[in-house]
Structure formats: structure tokens, C-alpha cells
Design a protein around this motif. Structure first.
Motif, PDB file in Angstrom:
ATOM      1  N   VAL A 103      -8.295  -9.585   5.060  1.00  0.00           N
ATOM      2  CA  VAL A 103      -6.875  -9.306   4.828  1.00  0.00           C
ATOM      3  C   VAL A 103      -6.665  -7.800   4.859  1.00  0.00           C
ATOM      4  O   VAL A 103      -7.309  -7.078   4.092  1.00  0.00           O
ATOM      5  N   PRO A 104      -5.792  -7.295   5.737  1.00  0.00           N
ATOM      6  CA  PRO A 104      -5.507  -5.855   5.722  1.00  0.00           C
ATOM      7  C   PRO A 104      -4.871  -5.458   4.399  1.00  0.00           C
ATOM      8  O   PRO A 104      -4.031  -6.182   3.858  1.00  0.00           O
ATOM      9  N   SER A 105      -5.292  -4.320   3.892  1.00  0.00           N
ATOM     10  CA  SER A 105      -4.811  -3.896   2.581  1.00  0.00           C
ATOM     11  C   SER A 105      -3.298  -3.803   2.543  1.00  0.00           C
ATOM     12  O   SER A 105      -2.659  -3.234   3.433  1.00  0.00           O
ATOM     13  N   ALA A 106      -2.722  -4.381   1.488  1.00  0.00           N
ATOM     14  CA  ALA A 106      -1.276  -4.306   1.255  1.00  0.00           C
ATOM     15  C   ALA A 106      -1.039  -3.724  -0.133  1.00  0.00           C
ATOM     16  O   ALA A 106      -0.193  -4.201  -0.889  1.00  0.00           O
ATOM     17  N   ALA A 107      -1.808  -2.678  -0.437  1.00  0.00           N
ATOM     18  CA  ALA A 107      -1.749  -2.089  -1.771  1.00  0.00           C
ATOM     19  C   ALA A 107      -0.380  -1.499  -2.074  1.00  0.00           C
ATOM     20  O   ALA A 107      -0.006  -1.342  -3.249  1.00  0.00           O
ATOM     21  N   ASP A 108       0.382  -1.158  -1.033  1.00  0.00           N
ATOM     22  CA  ASP A 108       1.711  -0.582  -1.245  1.00  0.00           C
ATOM     23  C   ASP A 108       2.821  -1.611  -1.106  1.00  0.00           C
ATOM     24  O   ASP A 108       4.005  -1.256  -1.031  1.00  0.00           O
ATOM     25  N   ALA A 109       2.443  -2.889  -1.064  1.00  0.00           N
ATOM     26  CA  ALA A 109       3.424  -3.952  -0.848  1.00  0.00           C
ATOM     27  C   ALA A 109       3.577  -4.821  -2.095  1.00  0.00           C
ATOM     28  O   ALA A 109       2.769  -4.776  -3.022  1.00  0.00           O
ATOM     29  N   VAL A 110       4.619  -5.637  -2.081  1.00  0.00           N
ATOM     30  CA  VAL A 110       4.870  -6.616  -3.140  1.00  0.00           C
ATOM     31  C   VAL A 110       4.612  -8.001  -2.564  1.00  0.00           C
ATOM     32  O   VAL A 110       5.139  -8.345  -1.498  1.00  0.00           O
ATOM     33  N   GLY A 111       3.797  -8.793  -3.254  1.00  0.00           N
ATOM     34  CA  GLY A 111       3.494 -10.138  -2.792  1.00  0.00           C
ATOM     35  C   GLY A 111       3.914 -11.180  -3.805  1.00  0.00           C
ATOM     36  O   GLY A 111       3.680 -11.012  -5.007  1.00  0.00           O
TER      37      GLY A 111
END
Length: 296
Positions: A173-181
Motif C-alpha cells: 500500500v503506498p503511504s497515505a500518511a497525509d490522508a484521511v481514511g
């Protein structure tokens, strides 16, 4: 109830498991991961494999790690392993939000991420989250590894791009550290599976949606992207008006005559649920973006 007789193997390497799949290619063969779907099916006679290959002793298939900008989850990692990983929560928030809604504590302590995705039950919670997370599924066969984007992995009910002699080894999974899930679902009252489930992964900058990926399960016979919803979100303020408009487009790209239709819910009702739970997943995103940051 008891299953029919079968031959049983416990390989300790991926290569050993692949060799067994090839050796028994002319027989009905099943891989055993967590077993929550396969074993009940065998007991009720819905599945009667000639050969059962338990991959639970293959240590290389376990682990949740970060490699650069990619979160890697071994196929035999349990749901509870993912939920116990700070890296998973940071880098794959949509996936962990869906994992939190899988079954109950007993199921999460035994069931596996890879088993869920490879089984491709349309009512399971992870296909939509894998799509929203832009996940890549890494599979291995006798010719080596190949990668399959989640968008290309699912074909229909219990149908994937995996060949009969390949094993899903990990999910990247590509990092989505700056996203809201987020993940919102309408659980079946009889089973807890998703009548409809919607996963959302949003990047919001200064109150405006910069990127959006929305995935759903339970509505169709396989997990699907809701691209019209994504298009309605990007470039707009993340507010109630935008969410209502975007959620109203949940079925725009789908043939509603092919919606899942069973004793739990009609296809028409699922179409309505899809809009409702898309809106709820997006509302949860608003709540998370407006929540105060934790103190360091």
C-alpha cells in the motif's frame, strides 16, 4: 457435519506450496489461511477439495513493515496484527478502518488479510478498502513474482486474477500518511458481513479535497471504485453540500440491474444503501479532518 476426505499438506516455504499446487493441478485444491470461510464451506459441503494446503507455517508470509513509502502486509498477517501496527494506522488509514469492522475479536485474532482478499467474497470488508488504498497485490508462482493493482484483481464473485498455481504473498500500500481514511458499512444482521461497505481515502489541503479514492464492497459481485464520487469531490470544499452531491453519484458508473440481490437486500435497496454509506464514510472524513491534533 463433517467434510469429505482430503489429502492435507503443511509446506514451510512459498516454493513448497507452489510445488504442491502444481503437483495437484488436476485436482480440486484449496489453500488454507485463516479458515473462516473455507472450513465452514467444507463442513456444509459447499466446498469439497481433494487437497488442502495449509500455508500457516510459512513464516515469510507474515509481517507488517514499511519499506520507503510503501506499507507491506504479509498475506498471513492476521487482522489483529494489522490493528496492532502503528505503521499500518499511519500509512494505510482506509485499510485499517475497514479491518476494524471485520467480524468480532475472535475473527480478527484468527482471520488473515491475504485470505480475505484472495477469497474475494463480495460482502467482505477489505476489497473496497484495498481499492481505495490503491493497493498492489503481489503473487508468486513457478515463474516468479508478479504484481496486480487492486483495480485489476477482482473479476466477479470469488473470482480474481490469481491463477490456480499462484499464491498471494503480500499486499503493498503506498503511504497515505497525509490522508484521511474511513470505512462505513451496513452489516448484515445475520452474518455481520457487509450488505454495503464504503471506504474513503481523502487528501485535504486547506479545506479543499486534493485527491480522493472511494471503494465499495457488497453492492456488486466484486469490489468497485466509485469514480464519479471521486470526481465530484476533488477540487471542492469538504463540506456537507459537497458530500451530499458526491454521494448522490455513487451509482452513476454502475449497472444497477446487476446489483447484488439476495435474501438480505434487493438490488434496488443496495443502490440506496450505497449512496447512504458513501455519505457516511465522507462525513466521517469531515469529522477526522476537523478533529484537533493530538499534543506531542
Amino acid at each position: 457435519m463433517y467434510p469429505d476426505e482430503f489429502n492435507y499438506y503443511e509446506p514451510e516455504t512459498v516454493e513448497g506450496a507452489i510445488d504442491l499446487l502444481e503437483d495437484h493441478a488436476m485436482e480440486e485444491t484449496e489453500l488454507l489461511a485463516g479458515g473462516h470461510s473455507l472450513l465452514p464451506a467444507m463442513k456444509t459441503g459447499l466446498s469439497s477439495p481433494d487437497v488442502l494446503i495449509n500455508i500457516g507455517k510459512i513464516d515469510d508470509l507474515r509481517g507488517v513493515t514499511v519499506n520507503g513509502d510503501t506499507l507491506s502486509v504479509g498475506t498471513m498477517s492476521r487482522y489483529s496484527d494489522v490493528l496492532a501496527s502503528d505503521d499500518a494506522h499511519e500509512h494505510a488509514p482506509a485499510l485499517t478502518a475497514a479491518v476494524e469492522r471485520v467480524g468480532d475479536r475472535q475473527v480478527r485474532n484468527r482471520g488473515t488479510i491475504g485470505g480475505n482478499l484472495a477469497h474475494a467474497d463480495p460482502a467482505s470488508d477489505l476489497p473496497g478498502a484495498a481499492l481505495a488504498s490503491d493497493a498492489t497485490l503481489v503473487v508468486q508462482g513457478s515463474d516468479g513474482e508478479r504484481t496486480i493493482p487492486a483495480d485489476e484483481f477482482y473479476y466477479g464473485m470469488y473470482a480474481t486474477d490469481l491463477s490456480p498455481t499462484e499464491i498471494l504473498t503480500r499486499i503493498e500500500v503506498p503511504s497515505a500518511a497525509d490522508a484521511v481514511g474511513t470505512y462505513a458499512k451496513k452489516p448484515s444482521p445475520s452474518s455481520g458481513y457487509a450488505m454495503v461497505g464504503v471506504a474513503a481515502l481523502l487528501t485535504v489541503e486547506d479545506g479543499t479535497v486534493a485527491s480522493a479514492r472511494i471503494g465499495a464492497n457488497g453492492a456488486m459481485d466484486h469490489g468497485v471504485r466509485l469514480k464519479p464520487v471521486e470526481e465530484a469531490l476533488v477540487g471542492e470544499s469538504l463540506d456537507e453540500e459537497t458530500i451530499e452531491t458526491a454521494a448522490g453519484r455513487a451509482t452513476d458508473d454502475l449497472d444497477t440491474t446487476l446489483m447484488m440481490d439476495d435474501l438480505q437486500a434487493s438490488g434496488e435497496f443496495r443502490a440506496q444503501l450505497l449512496e447512504v454509506y458513501t455519505e457516511r464514510a465522507l462525513e466521517a472524513a469531515i469529522n477526522r479532518t476537523s478533529a484537533p491534533a493530538a499534543a506531542d
